[in-house]
Design a protein around this motif. Structure first.
Motif, short mmCIF file in Angstrom:
data_model
loop_
_atom_site.label_atom_id
_atom_site.label_comp_id
_atom_site.label_asym_id
_atom_site.label_seq_id
_atom_site.Cartn_x
_atom_site.Cartn_y
_atom_site.Cartn_z
N ASP A 89 6.56 -27.14 -31.83
CA ASP A 89 7.66 -27.75 -30.78
C ASP A 89 7.81 -26.74 -30.13
N THR A 90 7.54 -25.27 -29.92
CA THR A 90 8.26 -24.03 -28.89
C THR A 90 6.67 -23.62 -28.58
N LEU A 91 5.14 -24.00 -29.27
CA LEU A 91 4.60 -23.53 -28.99
C LEU A 91 3.93 -22.34 -29.63
N ARG A 92 4.96 -21.12 -30.26
CA ARG A 92 4.89 -19.44 -29.93
C ARG A 92 4.68 -19.11 -31.39
N PRO A 93 4.53 -18.24 -31.45
CA PRO A 93 3.40 -18.00 -32.70
C PRO A 93 4.89 -17.36 -33.88
N GLU A 94 4.72 -17.06 -34.43
CA GLU A 94 5.84 -16.65 -36.04
C GLU A 94 4.92 -15.45 -36.91
N PRO A 95 5.50 -14.68 -36.47
CA PRO A 95 7.44 -14.24 -36.63
C PRO A 95 7.32 -14.10 -34.86
N CYS A 96 8.69 -14.63 -34.19
CA CYS A 96 7.96 -14.94 -33.25
C CYS A 96 9.59 -13.94 -32.12
N VAL A 97 9.32 -12.64 -31.32
CA VAL A 97 10.27 -11.86 -30.93
C VAL A 97 10.04 -12.22 -29.11
N GLU A 98 11.60 -12.41 -28.81
CA GLU A 98 11.53 -12.65 -27.53
C GLU A 98 10.55 -13.69 -26.98
N GLY A 99 10.05 -14.42 -27.81
CA GLY A 99 9.05 -16.00 -27.62
C GLY A 99 7.70 -14.80 -27.18
N TYR A 100 7.39 -13.33 -28.58
CA TYR A 100 5.24 -13.00 -28.63
C TYR A 100 5.74 -12.64 -29.57
N SER A 101 4.89 -12.41 -30.63
CA SER A 101 4.53 -11.87 -31.72
C SER A 101 3.07 -10.98 -31.55
N THR A 102 2.83 -10.35 -32.51
CA THR A 102 1.50 -9.46 -33.41
C THR A 102 1.19 -9.98 -34.45
N PRO A 103 0.16 -10.17 -34.69
CA PRO A 103 -0.74 -10.08 -36.35
C PRO A 103 -0.47 -9.15 -36.19
N GLY A 104 -0.25 -9.75 -38.34
CA GLY A 104 0.79 -9.09 -39.18
C GLY A 104 0.10 -8.89 -40.24
N GLY A 105 1.17 -8.23 -41.74
CA GLY A 105 0.34 -7.94 -42.61
C GLY A 105 0.30 -8.61 -43.64
N TYR A 106 -0.48 -9.89 -44.72
CA TYR A 106 0.01 -11.20 -45.38
C TYR A 106 0.38 -10.71 -46.81
N SER A 107 0.83 -11.43 -47.99
CA SER A 107 1.04 -10.69 -49.18
C SER A 107 2.04 -12.01 -49.81
N SER A 108 2.37 -11.48 -51.46
CA SER A 108 3.04 -12.37 -52.01
C SER A 108 2.12 -13.84 -51.85
N LYS A 109 2.22 -14.45 -53.18
CA LYS A 109 1.55 -15.13 -53.89
C LYS A 109 0.08 -15.72 -53.39
N ALA A 110 0.32 -15.68 -52.01
CA ALA A 110 -1.26 -16.11 -51.61
C ALA A 110 -2.36 -15.50 -51.58
N VAL A 111 -1.89 -14.36 -51.95
CA VAL A 111 -2.93 -13.08 -51.55
C VAL A 111 -3.33 -11.86 -52.95
N HIS A 112 -2.99 -13.25 -54.09
CA HIS A 112 -2.70 -12.13 -55.75
C HIS A 112 -5.18 -12.91 -55.52
N PRO A 113 -4.56 -13.80 -55.89
CA PRO A 113 -6.84 -13.46 -55.76
C PRO A 113 -6.92 -12.76 -55.41
N ILE A 114 -7.19 -13.02 -53.60
CA ILE A 114 -7.81 -12.14 -53.05
C ILE A 114 -7.56 -10.27 -53.48
N ALA A 115 -6.41 -10.26 -53.99
CA ALA A 115 -6.10 -8.84 -54.37
C ALA A 115 -6.58 -8.88 -55.60
N LEU A 116 -7.34 -9.70 -56.23
CA LEU A 116 -7.80 -9.75 -57.79
C LEU A 116 -8.85 -9.09 -57.58
#
Length: 431
Positions: free
Chosen positions: A271-298
């Motif tokens: 809707d806004t065309l802005r990336p998440e997490p959105c800080v004053e309309g901008y963002s930066t690539p961050g670190g991904y975790s939780s269940k989805a990374v488990h197979p990669i971690a293994l």
């Protein structure tokens, strides 16, 4: 029971010549801090365990009541939350990463974004399966964190507190930070060579973990100074994670932790065309975790464990598994691939500190199912079942040939046996 490979001997009764051995489970903290050279320990497992499975582990001389460790991050950010972790029963706590000058660390908010399941392929709609953060290391003054480390060790002298540290490319700064955290009585140090966002801009975190030459130099500075066990935390944002792990262990680190978060962009708001997490309309690539990374971690942990077994098999090096742990089964998978401990960070942020009770219960249930009495009974047990694709092809072709041979039945009248007569008859029936 897991114990170190030596014991105190105590004479039983006046005039008695009989002796009883009590395993020594941990070196006195004062001796460790004053000892110039760190001592490595071998993990031994007692046999014929009867009763409830024993979750305790002894890793690099550190005795933990269970293998579950609070991973460095918000769950270990101050005295209050670390105390809560100990009270709930976590085996160890790794505090949020500290550096000498916290004034350089400025966090923003919002700094998290979640990925939720769409409710297909058996997933629960709305279930959190991915988590991104753009959070930096601790923004609290080092003096405050050190004071709280000391207070925790005074109140919980038998619990394991690990300091996570990070510094810029400066030998004096690294060694000063090591000296200051060790003065508080912490039991070990985890080196953050893996934070994927923010810190690499200052040649910190993953900027070191992705450069083996730089990593070797910095590890040399660290192990020259440290008198407690050192774990190097690995970045998954690299082609071959065994290379930095090998460097860290070769330069004197007692263990490695894997994995830290995976560089990611959580998504774009359509809707806004802005990336998440959105800080004053901008963002930066961050670190991904939780269940989805488990197979990669293994997969990353498996690769490191195989390398360690092959190249460091005669040394007492440890491996701490990290990535998407929310159940006892998740933890069991890491241990089956060679991990001695299992770290949880995002899981605590989602489910709270009592999660450790669920993890312990479920891990014990797994152990009972397979008649394992201790963690060492099954640590690394699944590594032998990994091979190359070419070997998989060879094994399958061989199995097919064997099945075809069975279907053909007996080749000659001389092959009939009395005991297997019925099965031998059935092997030659076509329908």
């Amino acid at each position: 029971m897991v114990s170190l490979g030596f014991a105190h001997q105590i004479k039983m009764g006046a005039g008695s010549n009989s002796m009883v051995e009590f395993p020594v489970t941990r070196t006195p903290p004062g001796w460790r801090r004053n000892c110039k050279n760190r001592v490595k320990f071998r993990i031994l497992t007692s046999e014929n365990h009867v009763g409830e499975p024993d979750l305790s582990v002894t890793v690099n001389g550190l005795k933990m009541c269970n293998p579950f460790v609070i991973g460095s991050g918000p769950p270990g950010t101050n005295y209050t939350v670390m105390k809560r972790a100990f009270d709930e029963g976590w085996g160890a706590v790794i505090a949020k990463t500290v550096s000498l000058d916290a004034a350089k660390v400025v966090n923003v908010t919002p700094r998290y974004a979640k990925l939720r399941a769409a409710g297909v392929n058996g997933s629960l709609k709305g279930q959190i399966i991915g988590w991104e953060n753009i959070e930096l290391i601790s923004d609290r003054p080092l003096e405050t964190m050190l004071k709280e480390f000391k207070q925790l060790k005074e109140e919980y002298p038998d619990r394991i507190l690990i300091a996570s540290i990070m510094e810029e490319y400066d030998k004096a700064a690294w060694q000063e930070l090591i000296e200051r955290v060790e003065e508080t009585g912490i039991d070990a140090i985890e080196i953050n060579f893996s934070c994927p966002h923010g810190m690499p801009e200052r040649k910190m975190g993953a900027a070191v973990g992705q450069d083996c030459a730089l990593l070797e130099e910095v590890c040399g500075w660290i192990n020259e100074k440290a008198t407690v066990p050192v774990w190097a935390k690995m970045t998954p944002n690299i082609t071959d994670i065994t290379q930095p792990a090998r460097v860290a262990l070769s330069t004197g680190c007692e263990g490695v932790s894997a994995i830290n978060t995976i560089m990611s962009v959580m998504g774009i708001d359509l809707d806004t065309l802005r990336p998440e997490p959105c800080v004053e309309g901008y963002s930066t690539p961050g670190g991904y975790s939780s269940k989805a990374v488990h197979p990669i971690a293994l997969a990353k942990v498996m690769s490191i464990a195989q390398m360690m077994k092959k190249e460091f098999g005669d040394k007492d090096c440890s491996l701490s598994g990290i990535g998407g742990v929310e159940t006892g089964g998740d933890a069991a998978e890491f241990i089956l691939l060679g991990a001695s401990t299992v770290q949880v960070c995002t899981g605590v942020m989602m489910h709270g500190y009592p999660l450790v009770k669920k993890l312990c219960t479920e891990l014990k249930e797994f152990m009972k199912k397979h008649n394992f009495s201790s963690i060492e009974d099954f640590r690394g047990a699944s590594l032998e079942y990994f091979t190359t694709h070419m070997d998989l092809v060879r094994r399958q072709q061989e199995a097919i040939r064997e099945r075809k041979a069975v279907k053909k039945g007996l080749q000659s009248d001389k092959d009939w046996t009395g005991d297997g007569f019925v099965k031998e008859t059935d092997s030659m029936v076509s329908n």
